[in-house]
Write a protein that holds these residues in place. Structure first.
Motif, PDB file in Angstrom:
ATOM      1  N   TRP A  16       0.834  -1.203   0.000  1.00  0.00           N
ATOM      2  CA  TRP A  16       0.000   0.000   0.000  1.00  0.00           C
ATOM      3  C   TRP A  16       0.874   1.260   0.000  1.00  0.00           C
ATOM      4  O   TRP A  16       0.618   2.197  -0.766  1.00  0.00           O
ATOM      5  N   PHE A  35      -4.677  -0.858  -6.195  1.00  0.00           N
ATOM      6  CA  PHE A  35      -5.549  -0.674  -5.035  1.00  0.00           C
ATOM      7  C   PHE A  35      -6.683  -1.695  -5.015  1.00  0.00           C
ATOM      8  O   PHE A  35      -7.156  -2.088  -3.940  1.00  0.00           O
ATOM      9  N   LEU A  38      -5.108  -4.697  -3.499  1.00  0.00           N
ATOM     10  CA  LEU A  38      -4.932  -4.484  -2.062  1.00  0.00           C
ATOM     11  C   LEU A  38      -6.258  -4.637  -1.317  1.00  0.00           C
ATOM     12  O   LEU A  38      -6.284  -5.115  -0.178  1.00  0.00           O
TER      13      LEU A  38
END
Length: 152
Positions: A16, A35, A38
């Protein structure tokens, strides 16, 4: 070869941070792809026993290796690169270089959760499909009466 025990939360935190810094230079598809993966990692942390969550995170990490190579090679700024741009590009490249190692660690966690080539699971408690104890008609009761949801 025994891999070091690394917490999935630490893998997420590192990627991140590197992805956030990489977004200083690479926006759009780079940010969306990384993202999103993640977010799958957060799902894998939240559901510790879910094989689906960890496998989707693992597959996503592997796919973003290819996507990051393509994205960085196409959109790397070759002219007028500031210090901030160099830093952001360096962090995106570092994230890319760490992803294969992260994939190995996540694959190890996938196996621990009972994934594809993981430890053999005790399946003796499961009833087989062709078991003699299984009723032939799931809607028939003990007296042979039909208890279907439609009421027929």
């Amino acid at each position: 070869m025994e891999l070091p025990a690394v917490n999935l939360k630490m893998i997420l935190l590192v990627h991140w941070l590197l992805t956030t810094w990489g977004c200083l230079v690479f926006l759009g598809p780079y940010a969306w792809a990384n993202f999103t993966i993640l977010a799958l990692g957060v799902w894998a942390v939240a559901q510790r026993d879910s094989i689906d969550a960890i496998s989707m995170f693992l597959i996503g990490l592997a796919v973003t290796i290819f996507l990051d190579i393509v994205h960085i090679s196409i959109f790397y700024p070759r002219q007028n690169l500031t210090d901030t741009g160099r830093f952001g590009a360096g962090m995106a490249i570092l994230s890319l270089l760490l992803k294969p190692f992260s994939c190995c660690l996540v694959y190890h966690m996938y196996r621990e959760r009972g994934g594809f080539l993981g430890p053999s699971q005790d399946r003796s408690a499961y009833q087989t499909i062709d078991s003699p104890e299984a009723p032939s008609d799931p809607f028939s009761g003990p007296e042979g009466k039909n208890h279907s949801p439609q009421g027929y």
